[in-house]
Design a protein around this motif. Sequence first.
Motif, PDB file in Angstrom:
ATOM      1  N   ALA A  53      16.414  -8.998  19.621  1.00 20.11           N
ATOM      2  CA  ALA A  53      15.533  -9.987  20.239  1.00 20.11           C
ATOM      3  C   ALA A  53      14.993 -10.928  19.172  1.00 20.11           C
ATOM      4  CB  ALA A  53      14.368  -9.292  20.949  1.00 20.11           C
ATOM      5  N   ALA A  54      14.753 -12.147  19.586  1.00 21.01           N
ATOM      6  CA  ALA A  54      14.152 -13.116  18.679  1.00 21.01           C
ATOM      7  C   ALA A  54      12.692 -12.771  18.469  1.00 21.01           C
ATOM      8  CB  ALA A  54      14.283 -14.523  19.254  1.00 21.01           C
ATOM      9  N   HIS A  55      12.211 -12.871  17.226  1.00 21.23           N
ATOM     10  CA  HIS A  55      10.826 -12.557  16.911  1.00 21.23           C
ATOM     11  C   HIS A  55      10.047 -13.856  16.702  1.00 21.23           C
ATOM     12  CE1 HIS A  55      11.334  -8.235  16.589  1.00 21.23           C
ATOM     13  NE2 HIS A  55      12.468  -8.469  15.949  1.00 21.23           N
ATOM     14  N   PRO A  56       8.745 -13.804  16.950  1.00 22.48           N
ATOM     15  CA  PRO A  56       7.941 -15.023  16.782  1.00 22.48           C
ATOM     16  C   PRO A  56       7.892 -15.456  15.323  1.00 22.48           C
ATOM     17  CG  PRO A  56       6.530 -13.107  17.122  1.00 22.48           C
ATOM     18  CD  PRO A  56       7.934 -12.664  17.394  1.00 22.48           C
ATOM     19  N   GLN A  57       7.771 -16.733  15.141  1.00 21.87           N
ATOM     20  CA  GLN A  57       7.662 -17.270  13.787  1.00 21.87           C
ATOM     21  C   GLN A  57       6.334 -16.844  13.162  1.00 21.87           C
ATOM     22  OE1 GLN A  57       9.962 -19.010  12.086  1.00 21.87           O
ATOM     23  NE2 GLN A  57      11.387 -18.713  13.796  1.00 21.87           N
ATOM     24  N   GLN A  58       6.386 -16.435  11.925  1.00 20.41           N
ATOM     25  CA  GLN A  58       5.179 -15.998  11.234  1.00 20.41           C
ATOM     26  C   GLN A  58       4.656 -17.136  10.340  1.00 20.41           C
ATOM     27  OE1 GLN A  58       3.861 -13.019  11.983  1.00 20.41           O
ATOM     28  NE2 GLN A  58       5.555 -12.899  13.427  1.00 20.41           N
ATOM     29  N   ARG A  59       3.365 -17.339  10.381  1.00 18.62           N
ATOM     30  CA  ARG A  59       2.750 -18.376   9.572  1.00 18.62           C
ATOM     31  C   ARG A  59       1.939 -17.733   8.459  1.00 18.62           C
ATOM     32  NH1 ARG A  59       0.466 -22.487  14.293  1.00 18.62           N
ATOM     33  NH2 ARG A  59       2.507 -23.006  15.193  1.00 18.62           N
ATOM     34  N   GLY A  60       1.951 -18.329   7.313  1.00 19.36           N
ATOM     35  CA  GLY A  60       1.176 -17.809   6.194  1.00 19.36           C
ATOM     36  C   GLY A  60       1.949 -16.761   5.421  1.00 19.36           C
ATOM     37  N   GLU A  73      25.057 -12.235  21.934  1.00 18.26           N
ATOM     38  CA  GLU A  73      25.353 -13.126  23.043  1.00 18.26           C
ATOM     39  C   GLU A  73      25.175 -12.434  24.399  1.00 18.26           C
ATOM     40  OE1 GLU A  73      29.266 -14.554  22.424  1.00 18.26           O
ATOM     41  OE2 GLU A  73      28.876 -15.345  20.411  1.00 18.26           O
ATOM     42  N   VAL A  74      24.841 -11.123  24.368  1.00 16.78           N
ATOM     43  CA  VAL A  74      24.656 -10.391  25.612  1.00 16.78           C
ATOM     44  C   VAL A  74      23.271 -10.694  26.174  1.00 16.78           C
ATOM     45  CG1 VAL A  74      24.502  -8.106  26.659  1.00 16.78           C
ATOM     46  CG2 VAL A  74      26.239  -8.571  24.915  1.00 16.78           C
ATOM     47  N   GLU A  75      23.223 -10.899  27.479  1.00 17.80           N
ATOM     48  CA  GLU A  75      21.960 -11.189  28.147  1.00 17.80           C
ATOM     49  C   GLU A  75      21.262  -9.858  28.426  1.00 17.80           C
ATOM     50  OE1 GLU A  75      19.407 -14.196  29.653  1.00 17.80           O
ATOM     51  OE2 GLU A  75      21.435 -14.570  28.997  1.00 17.80           O
ATOM     52  N   LEU A  76      20.349  -9.446  27.567  1.00 18.60           N
ATOM     53  CA  LEU A  76      19.643  -8.171  27.716  1.00 18.60           C
ATOM     54  C   LEU A  76      18.212  -8.415  28.173  1.00 18.60           C
ATOM     55  CD1 LEU A  76      20.663  -6.211  24.478  1.00 18.60           C
ATOM     56  CD2 LEU A  76      21.476  -5.805  26.798  1.00 18.60           C
ATOM     57  N   ARG A 125      14.278  -8.132  27.925  1.00 23.03           N
ATOM     58  CA  ARG A 125      13.509  -8.266  26.682  1.00 23.03           C
ATOM     59  C   ARG A 125      13.262  -6.904  26.027  1.00 23.03           C
ATOM     60  NH1 ARG A 125      12.061 -11.330  22.320  1.00 23.03           N
ATOM     61  NH2 ARG A 125       9.987 -10.742  21.588  1.00 23.03           N
ATOM     62  N   GLY A 126      12.878  -5.897  26.820  1.00 22.79           N
ATOM     63  CA  GLY A 126      12.584  -4.590  26.246  1.00 22.79           C
ATOM     64  C   GLY A 126      13.789  -3.979  25.572  1.00 22.79           C
ATOM     65  N   LEU A 127      14.951  -4.055  26.222  1.00 25.23           N
ATOM     66  CA  LEU A 127      16.171  -3.510  25.628  1.00 25.23           C
ATOM     67  C   LEU A 127      16.562  -4.284  24.374  1.00 25.23           C
ATOM     68  CD1 LEU A 127      18.673  -2.533  28.471  1.00 25.23           C
ATOM     69  CD2 LEU A 127      17.574  -1.058  26.780  1.00 25.23           C
ATOM     70  N   ALA A 128      16.402  -5.591  24.438  1.00 26.08           N
ATOM     71  CA  ALA A 128      16.736  -6.401  23.267  1.00 26.08           C
ATOM     72  C   ALA A 128      15.853  -6.021  22.081  1.00 26.08           C
ATOM     73  CB  ALA A 128      16.575  -7.885  23.605  1.00 26.08           C
ATOM     74  N   LEU A 129      14.584  -5.749  22.340  1.00 30.29           N
ATOM     75  CA  LEU A 129      13.692  -5.324  21.268  1.00 30.29           C
ATOM     76  C   LEU A 129      14.111  -3.958  20.728  1.00 30.29           C
ATOM     77  CD1 LEU A 129      10.266  -6.404  22.795  1.00 30.29           C
ATOM     78  CD2 LEU A 129      11.332  -7.364  20.750  1.00 30.29           C
ATOM     79  N   ALA A 130      14.464  -3.045  21.646  1.00 32.35           N
ATOM     80  CA  ALA A 130      14.863  -1.703  21.228  1.00 32.35           C
ATOM     81  C   ALA A 130      16.121  -1.722  20.372  1.00 32.35           C
ATOM     82  CB  ALA A 130      15.071  -0.814  22.457  1.00 32.35           C
ATOM     83  N   TRP A 131      17.034  -2.617  20.720  1.00 33.91           N
ATOM     84  CA  TRP A 131      18.299  -2.701  19.974  1.00 33.91           C
ATOM     85  C   TRP A 131      18.197  -3.620  18.754  1.00 33.91           C
ATOM     86  CZ3 TRP A 131      22.521   0.237  20.304  1.00 33.91           C
ATOM     87  CH2 TRP A 131      22.682   1.030  21.443  1.00 33.91           C
ATOM     88  N   GLY A 132      17.056  -4.267  18.600  1.00 28.63           N
ATOM     89  CA  GLY A 132      16.872  -5.115  17.430  1.00 28.63           C
ATOM     90  C   GLY A 132      17.597  -6.432  17.493  1.00 28.63           C
TER      91      GLY A 132
END
Length: 321
Positions: free
Chosen positions: A21-28, A7-10, A12-19
């Motif tokens: 961040a939302a990841h894009p939907q994968q198709r296939g 719920e913390v507003e991070l 984008r880079g920090l959110a990715l580093a901390w794991g």
Amino acid sequence: MDPDLDEVELPRGLALAWGVAAHPQQRGPKRELSLERIVDAAVEIADSDGLGAVSMSAVAKQLGFTTMSLYRYVTSKDDLLLLMGEEALGAPPLSISEATGWREGLVRWHDETMAVYTAHPWLLDLPIAGIPSTPANLAWMDAALGLLVDTALDAQEATAVLLLMTGHARWQAIVNHGYTDQARETGISPDGLDRQVAEVIGQLVTAEQFPHLRVAIDAGVFTAEGDPLAFGLERILDGVDLYLQARSEGAPAATPSALQQPPETDAFPKDPKVREARAARREAEKAAREAAKRVREAVKREREAVAQARERQAAARERQA
């Protein structure tokens, strides 16, 4: 990971580093591209060609994807650089915490940090924009602080010691990297480069212009065996050791806040006598710089005159012969 972090507003880079961040939907059924692959490719490029060679398009080309496809995973180059730093830094080795004492541990911490810089010298080109905020950086910080937890230092003092070690490791890595680059470009070893430069400097430096440096050069400081940076690290640790002894004996903490003193130049800024004295100092400093410039010019003219005299003397000998 603390669930509240979701719920913390991070950024984008920090959110990715901390794991978190939302990841894009994968198709296939097959995930052909991932954040991990993008970061690994960027690190590979930086290791090979330097940080300047890293771009979103270069990474995409190496992976065989379009540049736009990368932006589904990492939204800016700044975020990519942050994640590259995390990947290159990694976790601190366990050997650090296995040291038998704080001093041995800090030396290991310093040497392991140097090893990371040697493997990924482009880390030195990443900007320092604030306190550590990513997991890998904080893990290295935690490892160093853990070495000092049983000493008499408080948290501020221990962190100050950590900064000493960080600064020394970074400076030594910068020096080593400069030597390595120069050696690679010239094909001459660092010791050979030192000897070449020392010979030139030895011819240029005079006792009249640089009396103290002349003595040091004659003592062989530029070509002597040993590592002055390693010597400096040991003296830093000697100072920490003395400070620890004093704290163990009840001396008060010399925390950063206690050491801060207002600069003398900020005192009495409107006092006419103070302003007059400062103006006089600036004029004297300017005159000193101009005088030093005239000295350099005079030394240059003297050397030119000596060289011309030698040429005339050689020409006279040839005529006589």
